[in-house]
Design an enzyme around this catalytic site. Structure first.
Site, PDB file in Angstrom:
ATOM      1  N   ASP A  99       0.822  -1.207   0.000  1.00 31.81           N
ATOM      2  CA  ASP A  99       0.000   0.000   0.000  1.00 31.81           C
ATOM      3  C   ASP A  99       0.858   1.261   0.000  1.00 31.81           C
ATOM      4  O   ASP A  99       0.477   2.283  -0.580  1.00 31.81           O
ATOM      5  CB  ASP A  99      -0.931   0.002   1.207  1.00 31.81           C
ATOM      6  CG  ASP A  99      -2.168  -0.879   0.997  1.00 31.81           C
ATOM      7  OD1 ASP A  99      -2.450  -1.237  -0.161  1.00 31.81           O
ATOM      8  OD2 ASP A  99      -2.835  -1.209   1.987  1.00 31.81           O
ATOM      9  N   GLY A 100       2.025   1.213   0.656  1.00 30.15           N
ATOM     10  CA  GLY A 100       2.918   2.371   0.651  1.00 30.15           C
ATOM     11  C   GLY A 100       3.409   2.702  -0.739  1.00 30.15           C
ATOM     12  O   GLY A 100       3.536   3.879  -1.103  1.00 30.15           O
ATOM     13  N   ARG A 133      -6.072  21.171  22.712  1.00 26.65           N
ATOM     14  CA  ARG A 133      -4.738  21.018  23.280  1.00 26.65           C
ATOM     15  C   ARG A 133      -4.454  19.532  23.394  1.00 26.65           C
ATOM     16  O   ARG A 133      -5.276  18.773  23.929  1.00 26.65           O
ATOM     17  CB  ARG A 133      -4.641  21.687  24.654  1.00 26.65           C
ATOM     18  CG  ARG A 133      -4.522  23.205  24.577  1.00 26.65           C
ATOM     19  CD  ARG A 133      -4.648  23.830  25.970  1.00 26.65           C
ATOM     20  NE  ARG A 133      -4.349  25.256  25.923  1.00 26.65           N
ATOM     21  CZ  ARG A 133      -5.181  26.189  25.492  1.00 26.65           C
ATOM     22  NH1 ARG A 133      -6.381  25.842  25.039  1.00 26.65           N
ATOM     23  NH2 ARG A 133      -4.838  27.464  25.497  1.00 26.65           N
ATOM     24  N   ALA A 182      -6.386   3.287   8.603  1.00 24.21           N
ATOM     25  CA  ALA A 182      -4.953   3.455   8.859  1.00 24.21           C
ATOM     26  C   ALA A 182      -4.733   4.104  10.230  1.00 24.21           C
ATOM     27  O   ALA A 182      -5.246   3.632  11.236  1.00 24.21           O
ATOM     28  CB  ALA A 182      -4.325   4.261   7.728  1.00 24.21           C
ATOM     29  N   LYS A 233      -7.735   4.698  12.640  1.00 18.85           N
ATOM     30  CA  LYS A 233      -8.279   3.574  13.428  1.00 18.85           C
ATOM     31  C   LYS A 233      -7.477   3.348  14.697  1.00 18.85           C
ATOM     32  O   LYS A 233      -8.046   3.022  15.751  1.00 18.85           O
ATOM     33  CB  LYS A 233      -8.306   2.297  12.583  1.00 18.85           C
ATOM     34  CG  LYS A 233      -8.911   1.093  13.289  1.00 18.85           C
ATOM     35  CD  LYS A 233      -8.923  -0.123  12.401  1.00 18.85           C
ATOM     36  CE  LYS A 233      -9.558  -1.307  13.131  1.00 18.85           C
ATOM     37  NZ  LYS A 233      -8.841  -1.676  14.366  1.00 18.85           N
ATOM     38  N   SER A 234      -6.174   3.558  14.623  1.00 23.52           N
ATOM     39  CA  SER A 234      -5.326   3.294  15.781  1.00 23.52           C
ATOM     40  C   SER A 234      -5.548   4.293  16.906  1.00 23.52           C
ATOM     41  O   SER A 234      -5.170   4.027  18.061  1.00 23.52           O
ATOM     42  CB  SER A 234      -3.852   3.300  15.365  1.00 23.52           C
ATOM     43  OG  SER A 234      -3.409   4.608  15.059  1.00 23.52           O
ATOM     44  N   ALA A 239      -4.471  12.133  21.601  1.00 25.03           N
ATOM     45  CA  ALA A 239      -4.134  12.400  23.011  1.00 25.03           C
ATOM     46  C   ALA A 239      -4.484  13.824  23.428  1.00 25.03           C
ATOM     47  O   ALA A 239      -3.612  14.611  23.814  1.00 25.03           O
ATOM     48  CB  ALA A 239      -2.648  12.110  23.260  1.00 25.03           C
ATOM     49  N   GLN A 286       2.322   9.557   3.474  1.00 30.60           N
ATOM     50  CA  GLN A 286       3.640   9.229   4.023  1.00 30.60           C
ATOM     51  C   GLN A 286       4.636  10.375   3.883  1.00 30.60           C
ATOM     52  O   GLN A 286       5.818  10.219   4.204  1.00 30.60           O
ATOM     53  CB  GLN A 286       4.198   7.968   3.339  1.00 30.60           C
ATOM     54  CG  GLN A 286       4.759   8.178   1.939  1.00 30.60           C
ATOM     55  CD  GLN A 286       3.737   8.182   0.840  1.00 30.60           C
ATOM     56  OE1 GLN A 286       2.631   8.671   1.028  1.00 30.60           O
ATOM     57  NE2 GLN A 286       4.098   7.652  -0.319  1.00 30.60           N
TER      58      GLN A 286
END
Length: 265
Positions: free
Chosen positions: A45-46, A148, A162, A165-166, A185, A223
């Site tokens: 895929d890359g 923030r 990709a 989802k993580s 985060a 990428q």
């Protein structure tokens, strides 16, 4: 038919590419690296993402097709041991195509640099190198939240499987012409509040991320590292352009999701 081939430099890929070129030449299909009608990526895929960025200035004129030298990916329909079948399909099958949404990315700067424009097939991310990122998130020119945290990820439907989802984003079928914004985060306490959930933005709306004036931002498009520092804001919406995949044999999206994350059990 004019075909361009984009490949990585792994030994197995180079061997597969050599065999593919020989088969195409024998079949009378021309190799044309500048003005192809079909772009075949060989690798993973890359590699297909690299092919997309190489030819995304000709999206209305080219179709893409992926040959995978490992496991089937989200954009690759053929395996390296199916080259004869692939070339035969180019000669005998009435070609159709399937199209996927793309992300339109526009970056504006604080130091009189000209704006930069990109297309993303998977996602774009915004982060700071080693400090908390501060940004205002506008939806359709209206302030939605002040963010923030470590950063933001904006993804297409196919890119939702990709990085998105993580970090807890939803997987979205590519028939839905929308994009997704997910927080990386985020800080949420009595002083700083964000929605804290991924947001799906429709095709008629847009998002602008206005950034605090500092020099250590990192912006990616797929990428690629595309910008660092002196960024005023980044504007996102679903692009008018779409990527077209040759559908001689195009795998169902949910089959790809199951194969990638669940398996056959």
């Amino acid at each position: 038919m004019k075909v361009a081939i984009v490949h990585n430099n792994e030994a197995k890929t180079l061997e597969v590419t050599e065999r593919l070129v020989a088969l195409l030449t024998k079949a009378g299909i021309k190799i044309n690296e500048k003005n192809p009608e079909l772009v075949i990526s060989v690798g993973g895929d890359g590699t297909l993402l690299s092919a997309f960025h190489r030819f995304n200035h000709r999206l209305n004129e080219v179709r893409f097709l992926g040959v995978h030298t490992g496991h089937l990916g989200f954009y690759t329909d053929w395996r390296d041991y199916e080259l004869e079948e692939l070339v035969d399909s180019l000669l005998t099958t009435r070609e159709q195509s399937v199209s996927y949404p793309l992300l339109d990315v526009r970056i504006s700067y604080t130091n009189n640099q000209p704006d930069k424009h990109f297309f993303a097939l998977n996602e774009s991310t915004i982060k700071r190198a080693n400090r908390t990122m501060v940004a205002d998130v506008y939806i359709k020119d209206e302030l939605f939240e002040s963010f923030r945290g470590d950063g933001l990820a904006i993804s297409t439907p196919t890119g939702s499987t990709a990085y998105n989802k993580s970090i807890g984003g939803a997987v979205i079928h590519p028939s839905i012409n929308a994009f997704q914004l997910a927080e990386i985060a985020s800080l949420n306490n009595r002083v700083f509040r964000t929605l804290g959930s991924p947001i799906v933005i429709g095709q008629d709306e847009w998002v602008e991320i206005k950034l605090e004036n500092t020099e250590d931002y990192l912006v990616t498009v797929d990428q690629l590292d595309v910008a660092k520092g002196h960024i005023h804001s980044i504007y996102y919406r679903i692009a008018k352009e779409r990527i077209h995949f040759a559908s001689y044999r195009h795998m169902h999206f949910w089959h790809r999701v199951k194969d990638a994350f669940i398996g056959e059990g």
